[in-house]
Structure formats: C-alpha cells, structure tokens
Design an enzyme around this catalytic site. Structure first.
Site, PDB file in Angstrom:
ATOM      1  N   ASN A 136       0.972  -1.335   0.034  1.00 29.03           N
ATOM      2  CA  ASN A 136      -0.029   0.014  -0.184  1.00 29.03           C
ATOM      3  C   ASN A 136       0.671   1.321  -0.131  1.00 29.03           C
ATOM      4  O   ASN A 136       0.296   2.337   0.318  1.00 29.03           O
ATOM      5  CB  ASN A 136      -0.911   0.034   0.971  1.00 29.03           C
ATOM      6  N   GLU A 143       1.510   3.862   7.381  1.00 27.89           N
ATOM      7  CA  GLU A 143       0.430   3.461   6.665  1.00 27.89           C
ATOM      8  C   GLU A 143       0.156   4.738   5.779  1.00 27.89           C
ATOM      9  O   GLU A 143       0.039   5.774   6.305  1.00 27.89           O
ATOM     10  CB  GLU A 143      -0.466   2.699   7.428  1.00 27.89           C
TER      11      GLU A 143
END
Ligand code: F6R
Length: 241
Positions: A136, A143
């Site tokens: 990702n 993140e």
C-alpha cells in the site's frame, strides 16, 4: 532519485549489499537504519558472508530498526527483534547493545515512542537507511493516511499490511494490530536512503511511488523529495513503468 534497474532479487540484494558495505568501510562507526520483511533477507545473507570472509567489520556500527510490533516479546519468533537477531546480528561482530529496535513490550505508547526518538537523536541520526516497500506504499509502518508523520508513533496496522504479514504467523488473528514505527520525518532526515523493491506484486505501487503525486496516501512517494535516494528495483517490480 537514482533508479537502479536490476535483473532479479539476487542482483538487487548484491547491489544493495555493495552500497551498505561501502558505507561501513567509509565510515566504520556509521549508523545503519535497517528493515525487516522479505526484501532485505538476501542483503543480510550477503553481508554475513562478506563478514565471515573477513571483508566487513561491524564492530563499531550502530543500527536503528524502523519498527516493531506492539505487544510482542523480543524472544517471540514473530518479533522484529527476533528476526534481526536470527537473520543478521547473531552472525556478525556487531555490539548488540548498539542495535536498536522499538520496545514492543512498552505498553505506554507515548513513552515507547519518546524513548525511541531519544535513541535516534543520541545516535546522531541515520547515515544510511534501508527500506522495503509495502503493497500500500508504506515505509516502516507508516500507513496511508491524511498527513505525513513526524517522529516515532504507534500505528493501527491497515488491513493490507495485516494481510501481507499473516504469512509469518500461524493465522491472521495472531498478527498484532498495532506497531511502533519511526516517522516519515525521521526517515527523511537520514543522510542516504536505499529502497529495495522486488516482484510483480509491487509493480503497481512502485509506479505510484515513482511517477505519481507526492501524497501521504502513498507514504513512500515522499521519497521523491529526498536528495539522496537510490531505488533498486528488479524487472518484475518495474514491469508497469
Ligand atoms: C519492515 C518494514 C516494512 C517492509 C514492507 C515490505 O521493517 O518496515 O515497511 O519493508 O512491508 O515488506 P516485504 O519486504 O516483506 O515485502
């Protein structure tokens, strides 16, 4: 950013090991920023071999790892401390007291992060940071989110990361849901950065990292702004570019 195109994982590991070896030779008391996961395993194997051949001395080196799962003991087989000891540190002449990894056992997140930032500061920052790339776009455990992070912080791991990392655990439910990670700012303060990316499963995200806009939704895209990044990617990872 320097893009180093290589044939395969073996080639990638050798190129990255060469850069790390040069760093250690040029500055024997350097601070290496290290990563876990599948990407650096081949690099560590080569560095171990070169050490065992007498070509590489780690006695003055310090290391700072990017991240650790919150709640895992250092001797837990899934902890990043266990990973680093068994895959690298146990096989070289490094002083283990100078190998740093966030304290996953510290329940007070604020304290764990503050302590780790102090360690990074006391080491004088990172000379060369080795990074892998998450599916990702994460680096460390930063993140995708609304803003780039600064220092060490506690993160809730994304579904994509839990899914990618469940291969190391007995089941998905065993994957910790939180981790401590160095922040984007700390990573960006490293003097040099080497990123290693291998495999077709990373091709789509690598295209965004290299060619897309700089956005915290693709955390690694921030590396476009760093003055000394070497991106080592194999043909499979570069297949969409
Ligand atoms: C590991 C880390 C992660 C990994 C990334 C890629 O310390 O910080 O960002 O580098 O998840 O993992 P692999 O190499 O297993 O594909």
């Amino acid at each position: 950013m320097k893009l180093c195109k290589v044939k395969d994982y073996k080639d990638l590991s050798r190129k990255a090991a060469n850069i790390i070896q040069a760093q250690v030779i040029l500055k024997p008391d350097c601070v290496l920023g290290l990563a876990t996961g599948s990407s650096p395993v081949g690099i560590y194997e080569i560095l171990i071999e070169r050490h065992q051949n007498g070509d590489l001395d780690f006695s003055e080196v310090s290391t700072i790892n990017l991240d650790e799962y919150k709640g895992l003991r250092p001797d837990d087989r899934q902890s990043y401390r266990y990973f680093m000891n068994t895959k690298f540190f146990d096989h070289i002449n490094i002083n283990k007291l100078r190998t740093f990894i966030p304290n996953g056992l510290e329940e007070n997140s604020e304290k764990a992060c503050r302590d780790y930032d102090k360690i990074i500061e006391d080491c004088g920052g990172v000379d060369l940071q080795l990074l892998g790339l998450g599916h990702n776009g994460h680096i460390g455990f930063n993140e995708p989110c609304g803003a780039f992070s600064c220092g060490t912080h506690c993160v809730d791991l994304s579904f994509s990361t839990i899914n990618a990392n469940k291969r190391f655990f007995d089941s998905e439910t065993d994957v910790p849901r939180q981790a401590y990670t160095m922040g984007i700012r700390s990573i960006m303060l490293s003097k040099k950065i080497v990123v290693v990316v291998s495999g077709t499963d990373k091709a789509a995200i690598l295209k965004k990292v290299l060619c897309g806009p700089i956005t915290p939704q693709v955390p690694a895209s921030v590396l476009q702004l760093h003055a000394d990044v070497t991106m080592i990617a194999d043909q499979a990872a570069l297949s969409q570019i």
